[in-house]
Design an enzyme around this catalytic site. Sequence first.
Site, PDB file in Angstrom:
ATOM      1  N   HIS A  60      72.973  42.074  51.942  1.00  0.00           N
ATOM      2  CA  HIS A  60      73.903  43.500  51.363  1.00  0.00           C
ATOM      3  C   HIS A  60      74.026  44.060  53.239  1.00  0.00           C
ATOM      4  CE1 HIS A  60      73.601  45.981  48.375  1.00  0.00           C
ATOM      5  NE2 HIS A  60      74.964  46.370  48.793  1.00  0.00           N
ATOM      6  N   ARG A  88      77.716  43.620  42.840  1.00  0.00           N
ATOM      7  CA  ARG A  88      76.220  43.961  42.982  1.00  0.00           C
ATOM      8  C   ARG A  88      76.085  42.649  41.941  1.00  0.00           C
ATOM      9  NH1 ARG A  88      76.022  47.629  45.573  1.00  0.00           N
ATOM     10  NH2 ARG A  88      75.821  49.928  45.234  1.00  0.00           N
TER      11      ARG A  88
HETATM   12  C1  OXD Z   1      77.229  50.774  48.644  1.00  0.00           C
HETATM   13  C2  OXD Z   1      76.858  49.643  49.056  1.00  0.00           C
HETATM   14  O1  OXD Z   1      77.380  51.039  47.217  1.00  0.00           O
HETATM   15  O2  OXD Z   1      76.439  49.739  50.724  1.00  0.00           O
HETATM   16  O3  OXD Z   1      78.061  51.484  49.087  1.00  0.00           O
HETATM   17  O4  OXD Z   1      75.922  48.179  48.150  1.00  0.00           O
END
Ligand code: OXD
Length: 284
Positions: A247, A199
Amino acid sequence: LPGAEVEEWRPGAAPADHAVVWSPPQQLFDEQPQLKGIFNLGAGVDAFLKLRLPPGARLVRLDDAGMSVQMAEYVCHAVIRHVRELDVYERDVAQGKWGFRKPRERADYPVGVMGLGVLGARVAQAVGQFDYPVVGWSRSAKEIRGVRCFAGDDQFDAFLAATRILVCLVPLTPQTENILNRETLSKLRPGGYLINVARGAHLVDADLIALLDSGQLAGATLDVFRIEPLPAGHPFWTHPKITVTPHTSARTLRDETIAQIAGKIQALERGESVVGVVDRERGY
Ligand code: OXD
């Protein structure tokens, strides 16, 4: 689930037994206190930590569902691209330049995986297949073949000192927010490299830039950001030592995800237990 009624949630929707969600609003849970199961369409459940969930509902995250192989692929690619200098070769070739670089010793590039859950363990083993030394760190002690495992706060510094390429795969919790900062990243072996696939809030952006600019760190591959999409004009977009991806390291795969969640709903309805239930105290 042919026997089930499936509806898209809207404010005021009829009460449901189970909810399948990604980044849901508080209103959904306020209106659906009878929910028995809440199924997250991803592995990370940090978006729920600030929400009030129905006390009787189990929060269930995706358990692999095709993500670990993608994550292993992405991280191996980033490690190999950096160590084999494929990024440099790409730049050379774009200028019509044919030139060899001195081969590097794998032993000089130990890879440290922070977070040894389903995704981290697979990544650690995949990287080890290419004969890189691999170390791992997790909150509680783990044993993974071929991986030198460290655990807990007491062993965090020793883990960092043994690492040159750091892969962040820990869950985002109040304890791990900002864990990638000037102090921790400075403890990596000289010429360290960061791969963040967890994250954006794990990383203090300005600290990374400062360490790259001073030459303390060699580079970073970042797939996750504090604000997504990464805002236009953010220095990460154009920094010569940073590779940005949107992402995409491990996408939620539709068929695997549907099969897994449907199977878990059926198991819960039969009164059986399922894997991937989140411990809300712990935060993952
Ligand atoms: C997840 C993401 O948490 O794709 O699966 O970030």
